[in-house]
Design an enzyme around this catalytic site. Structure first.
Site, PDB file in Angstrom:
ATOM      1  N   GLU A 138       0.822  -1.214   0.000  1.00  0.00           N
ATOM      2  CA  GLU A 138       0.000   0.000   0.000  1.00  0.00           C
ATOM      3  C   GLU A 138       0.856   1.263   0.000  1.00  0.00           C
ATOM      4  O   GLU A 138       0.514   2.262  -0.628  1.00  0.00           O
ATOM      5  CB  GLU A 138      -0.952   0.000   1.201  1.00  0.00           C
ATOM      6  CG  GLU A 138      -2.127  -0.953   1.063  1.00  0.00           C
ATOM      7  CD  GLU A 138      -1.749  -2.418   1.219  1.00  0.00           C
ATOM      8  OE1 GLU A 138      -0.682  -2.704   1.816  1.00  0.00           O
ATOM      9  OE2 GLU A 138      -2.508  -3.292   0.768  1.00  0.00           O
ATOM     10  N   HIS A 164     -11.172  -5.539   8.566  1.00  0.00           N
ATOM     11  CA  HIS A 164     -11.810  -5.248   7.273  1.00  0.00           C
ATOM     12  C   HIS A 164     -13.110  -4.488   7.464  1.00  0.00           C
ATOM     13  O   HIS A 164     -13.990  -4.539   6.610  1.00  0.00           O
ATOM     14  CB  HIS A 164     -12.073  -6.539   6.485  1.00  0.00           C
ATOM     15  CG  HIS A 164     -10.827  -7.219   6.027  1.00  0.00           C
ATOM     16  ND1 HIS A 164     -10.002  -7.912   6.881  1.00  0.00           N
ATOM     17  CD2 HIS A 164     -10.242  -7.306   4.807  1.00  0.00           C
ATOM     18  CE1 HIS A 164      -8.974  -8.400   6.196  1.00  0.00           C
ATOM     19  NE2 HIS A 164      -9.097  -8.051   4.938  1.00  0.00           N
TER      20      HIS A 164
END
Lengths: 331, 339
Positions: A66, A135
């Site tokens: 990321e 998540h």
């Protein structure tokens, strides 16, 4: 009416978002998409078919890094491209935190405007899918805190399209947080013509007289359904969807509170230290003299998000939580 | 001795004297900055480049203006060689309105779009993925500029180093990674930080071209740079490991007690890149003593003038403070349509 009536189509939030991306990419060849599995549409299918239409040079599959996704996007933005980076889940943004906070957000300032960073970072966020602690998080408070970064959250299909276009056309870095539980749920009429929803403009979703609910993202629907229930009790809520947390449309929010004299701030993120604390403080400072009661803050319990759907529903706020709070506030 | 218009390793007399002057410019500039810091005119942290002058000079001197330089927080030298006005760099260190970033970036953030200087980065290794993004854009735009990315040996320990090298090689990005290995990441020596005392196997891990260079010999630095730039223009990255040494502490706040005095003294007396080049120029009869002295004096004069310019410059105003944080949405859209 001077203008002909606009035409609409019924789209889900993710479809509208994809239309927005597609139209912008067709308009401006500098726009590129980078992210994990974006050539296959990404796991929520926001970029589906874009590779087929625009080619591999404009839709880049990235490795699972990321920090590199965002860092490379920053470099490409400085060099004159307009990157739209997808971070697969907002929870993964923390891996790119230093690039977002230390580099993207400060580039304009520390180069006194020599280098701009017209970058969009898209990330699905929030709970409601039973996806567990890593998540499901709401991350907006971390990022709305950062000077130089814009934070945008759509709650409807039409806004998803109009806001992503505005974010892409903006010269500053924009974090575009997508309430993932709405991707398939939030169907609605979406204008077929080219339009943008300007950043920093809230919208009144329901006009009411008794209390103002200031919210955004997935909680907008919860607030609207709570308002329908409360209407039968003769409690009339005004619902404001902020749409942008940074820049923040204080005018719409404060004007409404001046009218209703009561305010509830509602978000899915944890109440403690959440963005609602900023809203409540602003309202208290600006509307103290007209308030009939202290500002009510509603947010999640201070806990990681549990995977079990029953437990998750218990700690996240919803229409019922708001109904209880509004009854207490207005009574 | 008669002055000969000879070449040294293919470099003209003019180029060699230019190297000599630029290295002195960096050194004198840094010495003036150190003085300003000691007098309390420069605040925060100040990371000096003294000892490493041959690296920036030997590499950046051969870049075109459209080639991009991106560096760490030890970047004053890179900015000067890229052509940024010494006055504006010094003013930035002093936090003055006439500085390259109106005093809001400071020593660690020297930017100049005009010179394609993409800044100093105060967060270790942050500039590596950004350099890759710039390289990606060059390929996307079918332009042949290269991006030269400077960092220290400490940056190698960050994950961003590995993510960046992997992608640069995978995507054939025109990026030159220059590790200025000065043997210490702040106080930590290489022996305490690296399991392998060379970047060669790390470059090999990503299939990247690698070269180790003596960073005190500017001609060697120049030659390695030439090869790396050629490779980048042909679309392949390189990792250059340039062995060098900083003669001062990590920053002005660092007395450098972790380095043996004899070690520092040995580098200063035997490996000073300016003295090494001067010796070559004398040996080959390329310049007279007088010429060398004039170049040094010219550099001193520019550094002194920069210092006076910074002293005489005004501080930024409150208007400067609020500028350039964020564009307003309306303005942003207007900007986008114009560009």
């Amino acid at each position: 009416m001077d203008q002909p009536p606009a035409s609409f189509q019924d789209l889900s939030l993710v479809e509208a978002l994809r239309d927005g991306l597609r139209e912008e990419m067709a308009r401006d060849s500098r726009i590129i998409i980078l992210g994990e599995d974006v050539s296959m549409g990404g796991i929520f299918q926001a970029t589906r078919d874009l590779r087929a239409q625009f080619g591999s040079q404009r839709v880049w599959d990235m490795p699972l890094a990321e920090s590199a996704i965002v860092g490379i996007s920053i470099g490409a933005a400085l060099a004159g491209l307009i990157p739209v980076a997808e971070v697969q889940f907002a929870d993964y943004l923390f891996g790119a935190m230093r690039q977002i906070v230390n580099e993207a957000a400060k580039m304009r300032f520390r180069s006194r405007g020599d280098w701009l960073c017209p970058l969009v970072i898209r990330a699905p966020y929030g709970g409601g899918l039973g996806a567990g602690p890593d998540h499901s998080q709401s991350v907006e408070a971390f990022f709305a805190h950062v000077p130089g970064l814009k934070v945008v959250i759509p709650a409807t299909a039409a806004d998803a399209k109009g806001l992503i276009k505005a974010a892409i056309r903006d010269a500053d870095p924009v974090l575009f947080l997508e309430p993932k539980r709405l991707y398939q749920q939030s169907n609605g009429p979406v204008p077929t013509d080219d339009y943008v929803v300007p950043l920093g403009q809230a919208v009144i979703r329901r006009v009411g007289q008794d209390a103002t609910v200031i919210t955004y993202g997935a909680m907008v629907r919860e607030a609207l359904s709570a308002a329908e229930v409360l209407a039968t009790d003769d409690i009339d809520l005004e619902i404001i969807d902020l749409r942008s947390l940074q820049p923040l449309d204080q005018t719409t929010m404060l004007t409404s509170v001046h009218k209703t004299r009561r305010a509830i701030v509602l978000h899915e993120d944890a109440r403690f230290g959440g963005f609602g604390a900023e809203l409540a403080a602003t309202i208290s400072e600006q509307c103290f003299a007209v308030l009939d009661a202290p500002v009510v803050r509603i947010g999640a319990r201070h806990s990681p998000i549990p995977a079990h759907p029953g437990l998750e529903q218990t700690i996240l706020p919803n229409a019922t939580t708001l109904i209880q709070a509004a009854r207490y506030l207005v009574s | 001795m008669a002055i000969r218009d000879v070449t040294l390793a293919g470099l003209s007399r003019e180029t060699l004297l230019d190297f000599y002057f630029k290295m002195w410019l960096i050194r004198r500039f840094e010495e003036k900055a150190a003085e300003g810091y000691t007098l309390g005119k420069i605040g925060g942290f100040l990371h000096l480049y003294i000892g490493q002058e041959a690296v920036a000079t030997g590499l950046i001197s051969q870049l075109r203006n459209d080639d991009v330089v991106i560096s760490s927080y030890r970047e004053h030298g890179h900015a000067l060689v890229k052509g940024v006005d010494p006055n504006k760099v010094m003013a930035e260190l002093h936090g003055k309105a006439t500085g390259v970033s109106k005093g809001k970036g400071g020593s660690m953030h020297i930017y100049s779009a005009e010179h394609n200087l993409l800044g100093g980065y105060a967060i270790v290794a942050a500039q590596l993925p950004i350099a890759c993004g710039y390289g990606l854009a060059a390929n996307h735009q079918h332009l042949d500029y290269v991006t030269m990315c400077f960092f220290g040996d400490g940056a190698v320990d960050e994950g961003a180093f590995h993510e960046s090298l992997n992608l640069a090689e995978l995507w054939s990005l025109p990026v030159i990674f220059v590790c200025e290995n000065n043997l210490y990441s702040m106080g930590n020596s290489l022996e305490k930080a690296w399991s392998v005392n060379s970047l060669e196997p790390r470059a090999a891990a990503y299939g990247m071209a690698y070269e180790k260079v003596d960073g005190m010999e500017i001609i060697n630095v120049h030659e390695a740079g030439q090869r790396a730039i050629e490779r980048a223009r042909a679309g392949k990255p390189t990792l250059l490991e340039v062995i060098t040494y900083r003669f001062r502490g990590h920053s002005m706040a660092d007395p450098g007690a972790y380095r043996p005095k004899e070690e520092v003294e040995r580098w200063r007396s035997q490996r000073d890149p300016i003295l090494l080049l001067a010796a070559k120029l004398r040996e080959q009869g390329i310049a007279t003593e007088q010429e060398l002295q004039q170049l040094e004096d010219r550099a001193s004069g520019i550094a002194e003038a920069a210092s006076q310019f910074a002293d005489a410059s005004p501080f930024p105003t409150m208007d400067d403070l609020v500028a350039d944080v964020m564009i307003d949405p309306t303005g942003a859209i207007a900007w986008r349509h114009q560009h």
